[in-house]
Design a protein around this motif. Structure first.
Motif, PDB file in Angstrom:
ATOM      1  N   SER A 175       7.500   5.892   7.871  1.00  0.00           N
ATOM      2  CA  SER A 175       7.621   5.687   6.432  1.00  0.00           C
ATOM      3  C   SER A 175       7.251   4.277   5.998  1.00  0.00           C
ATOM      4  O   SER A 175       6.735   4.088   4.894  1.00  0.00           O
ATOM      5  N   MET A 176       7.486   3.249   6.845  1.00  0.00           N
ATOM      6  CA  MET A 176       7.129   1.884   6.470  1.00  0.00           C
ATOM      7  C   MET A 176       6.624   1.119   7.684  1.00  0.00           C
ATOM      8  O   MET A 176       7.244   1.141   8.749  1.00  0.00           O
ATOM      9  N   VAL A 177       5.502   0.446   7.492  1.00  0.00           N
ATOM     10  CA  VAL A 177       4.898  -0.386   8.526  1.00  0.00           C
ATOM     11  C   VAL A 177       4.629  -1.757   7.907  1.00  0.00           C
ATOM     12  O   VAL A 177       4.222  -1.852   6.748  1.00  0.00           O
ATOM     13  N   MET A 178       4.855  -2.825   8.685  1.00  0.00           N
ATOM     14  CA  MET A 178       4.617  -4.182   8.214  1.00  0.00           C
ATOM     15  C   MET A 178       3.553  -4.845   9.072  1.00  0.00           C
ATOM     16  O   MET A 178       3.469  -4.598  10.282  1.00  0.00           O
ATOM     17  N   ALA A 179       2.735  -5.696   8.456  1.00  0.00           N
ATOM     18  CA  ALA A 179       1.729  -6.454   9.182  1.00  0.00           C
ATOM     19  C   ALA A 179       1.643  -7.862   8.602  1.00  0.00           C
ATOM     20  O   ALA A 179       2.046  -8.112   7.467  1.00  0.00           O
ATOM     21  N   ARG A 180       1.136  -8.790   9.422  1.00  0.00           N
ATOM     22  CA  ARG A 180       0.856 -10.161   8.991  1.00  0.00           C
ATOM     23  C   ARG A 180       2.100 -10.832   8.386  1.00  0.00           C
ATOM     24  O   ARG A 180       2.036 -11.475   7.355  1.00  0.00           O
ATOM     25  N   LEU A 227       6.482  -1.090  13.104  1.00  0.00           N
ATOM     26  CA  LEU A 227       7.141   0.026  12.431  1.00  0.00           C
ATOM     27  C   LEU A 227       8.527  -0.429  12.013  1.00  0.00           C
ATOM     28  O   LEU A 227       9.325  -0.851  12.853  1.00  0.00           O
ATOM     29  N   ILE A 228       8.828  -0.364  10.715  1.00  0.00           N
ATOM     30  CA  ILE A 228      10.116  -0.904  10.248  1.00  0.00           C
ATOM     31  C   ILE A 228      11.031   0.160   9.639  1.00  0.00           C
ATOM     32  O   ILE A 228      12.208  -0.116   9.417  1.00  0.00           O
ATOM     33  N   TYR A 262       2.926  -1.099   4.368  1.00  0.00           N
ATOM     34  CA  TYR A 262       2.344   0.227   4.247  1.00  0.00           C
ATOM     35  C   TYR A 262       3.487   1.236   4.104  1.00  0.00           C
ATOM     36  O   TYR A 262       4.304   1.390   5.017  1.00  0.00           O
ATOM     37  N   ILE A 263       3.561   1.902   2.959  1.00  0.00           N
ATOM     38  CA  ILE A 263       4.663   2.809   2.644  1.00  0.00           C
ATOM     39  C   ILE A 263       4.095   4.207   2.433  1.00  0.00           C
ATOM     40  O   ILE A 263       3.271   4.423   1.529  1.00  0.00           O
ATOM     41  N   THR A 264       4.509   5.169   3.250  1.00  0.00           N
ATOM     42  CA  THR A 264       3.897   6.496   3.196  1.00  0.00           C
ATOM     43  C   THR A 264       4.496   7.398   2.125  1.00  0.00           C
ATOM     44  O   THR A 264       3.955   8.462   1.840  1.00  0.00           O
ATOM     45  N   GLY A 265       5.620   6.990   1.538  1.00  0.00           N
ATOM     46  CA  GLY A 265       6.262   7.797   0.503  1.00  0.00           C
ATOM     47  C   GLY A 265       6.141   7.171  -0.868  1.00  0.00           C
ATOM     48  O   GLY A 265       5.282   6.318  -1.119  1.00  0.00           O
ATOM     49  N   TYR A 312       0.853  -1.180   0.000  1.00  0.00           N
ATOM     50  CA  TYR A 312       0.000   0.000   0.000  1.00  0.00           C
ATOM     51  C   TYR A 312       0.893   1.236   0.000  1.00  0.00           C
ATOM     52  O   TYR A 312       1.800   1.347   0.829  1.00  0.00           O
ATOM     53  N   ILE A 313       0.631   2.172  -0.911  1.00  0.00           N
ATOM     54  CA  ILE A 313       1.497   3.333  -1.099  1.00  0.00           C
ATOM     55  C   ILE A 313       0.761   4.628  -0.752  1.00  0.00           C
ATOM     56  O   ILE A 313      -0.376   4.849  -1.199  1.00  0.00           O
TER      57      ILE A 313
END
Length: 305
Positions: free
Chosen positions: A220-225, A210-211, A231-234, A140-141
């Motif tokens: 800037s990057m979150v990981m799940a599952r 939070l990675i 999840y990448i905010t940039g 997801y961006i």
């Protein structure tokens, strides 16, 4: 191995000029290989540009991939010819019975709206839920990252006083994760957004990790599952001139436009951009495809759960 792309997709000719090997469906059907199925839900206004940016990064792998494009039935794009959409995109409802090895959901120019006030919110919530049982791993961006975190975990977004605009240093928080294989401790990431998510909210949810983050641009990057969701905010996918085009487009139209930070050579907009994120962008997408898609997806794609 090359990417399998729809015949006559505009990105094909552009990428061939860059010596990137792509293959249209007509030729790919002669190869007896089970390609990875990647679907892209492209919510960006300039869809052809975004297609080219993402395909450029996905091409940097020895694996063959079959790329499909998804669109929303509840939204009609204004900046892409209808002929292009009809030729290369399919509605979600027409793809909902299919399964995919990987999925990318792009940003969208709706971040200043409350999620529930976005015209296609109901449909995109269905897609976010669907992806969890029909896709091995999803990226997801930007807005899509914020929206999916809100949909799945109730993570709120917050308006910024000033647009986060430019290239910002990011710190990897777990260098042993496969997504960061080959990364330096610090990497650069383009950002262009008016809202943010907060570290404190992420840390309250045990399912989220939070990675990567920045002292200036935040989460800037979150990981799940276990890597089934990133999840990448940039915008690591951005081409060298994307922020320049956006800056010059908005100058003279809005009075709150600042020059993108850490972007132009000598911070001089009369000079060209200095590209500092390309290598890590290629690494991230290659690592995602290799470690979180190819090595995790079942050979029988119908068994994805």
């Amino acid at each position: 191995m090359p990417l399998r792309l729809p015949d006559k997709l505009p990105a094909i000719e552009q990428l061939k000029k860059e010596n990137i090997f792509v293959m249209d469906n007509s030729r790919a059907t002669t190869q007896d290989i089970r390609p990875l199925r990647i679907v892209i839900l492209n919510l960006m206004p300039l869809k052809i540009t975004t297609e080219t940016d993402l395909i450029r990064l996905l091409s940097n792998t020895p694996l063959q991939m079959d790329i499909s494009f998804m669109k929303l039935k509840s939204h009609t794009p204004k900046n892409t010819p209808i002929e292009h959409m009809m030729m290369f995109y399919r509605d979600f409802e027409d793809m909902s019975d299919e399964k995919f090895d990987g999925m990318i959901v792009t940003g969208a120019p709706v971040e200043l709206y409350e999620y529930e006030k976005v015209g296609y919110w109901d449909e995109i919530k269905k897609i976010f839920t669907w992806a969890r049982t029909h896709v091995t791993s999803t990226l997801y961006i930007c807005w899509a990252a914020q929206a999916a975190l809100y949909c799945h975990y109730g993570i709120p977004k917050y308006p910024l006083k000033k647009k986060m605009f430019g290239i910002f240093s990011q710190y990897t928080l777990n260098t042993h994760l496969p997504i960061f294989r080959g990364f330096d401790d610090i990497f650069q990431m383009p950002h262009s957004r008016h809202t943010e998510i907060h570290r404190d909210d992420i840390e309250k949810v045990p399912e989220l990790t939070l990675i990567a983050e920045s002292s200036e641009s935040g989460v800037s990057m979150v990981m799940a599952r276990n890597g089934r969701e990133f999840y990448i905010t940039g915008h690591l996918e951005y081409a060298p001139n994307t922020l320049d085009i956006e800056y010059r487009r908005d100058c003279g139209i809005r009075n709150d436009v600042d020059m993108p930070k850490n972007y132009y050579i000598d911070n001089n907009p009369e000079k060209p951009p200095l590209v500092t994120w390309r290598a890590h962008a290629n690494l991230l997408y290659s690592n995602w495809i290799n470690y979180y898609v190819y090595q995790e997806t079942p050979y029988d794609i119908s068994t994805i759960r």
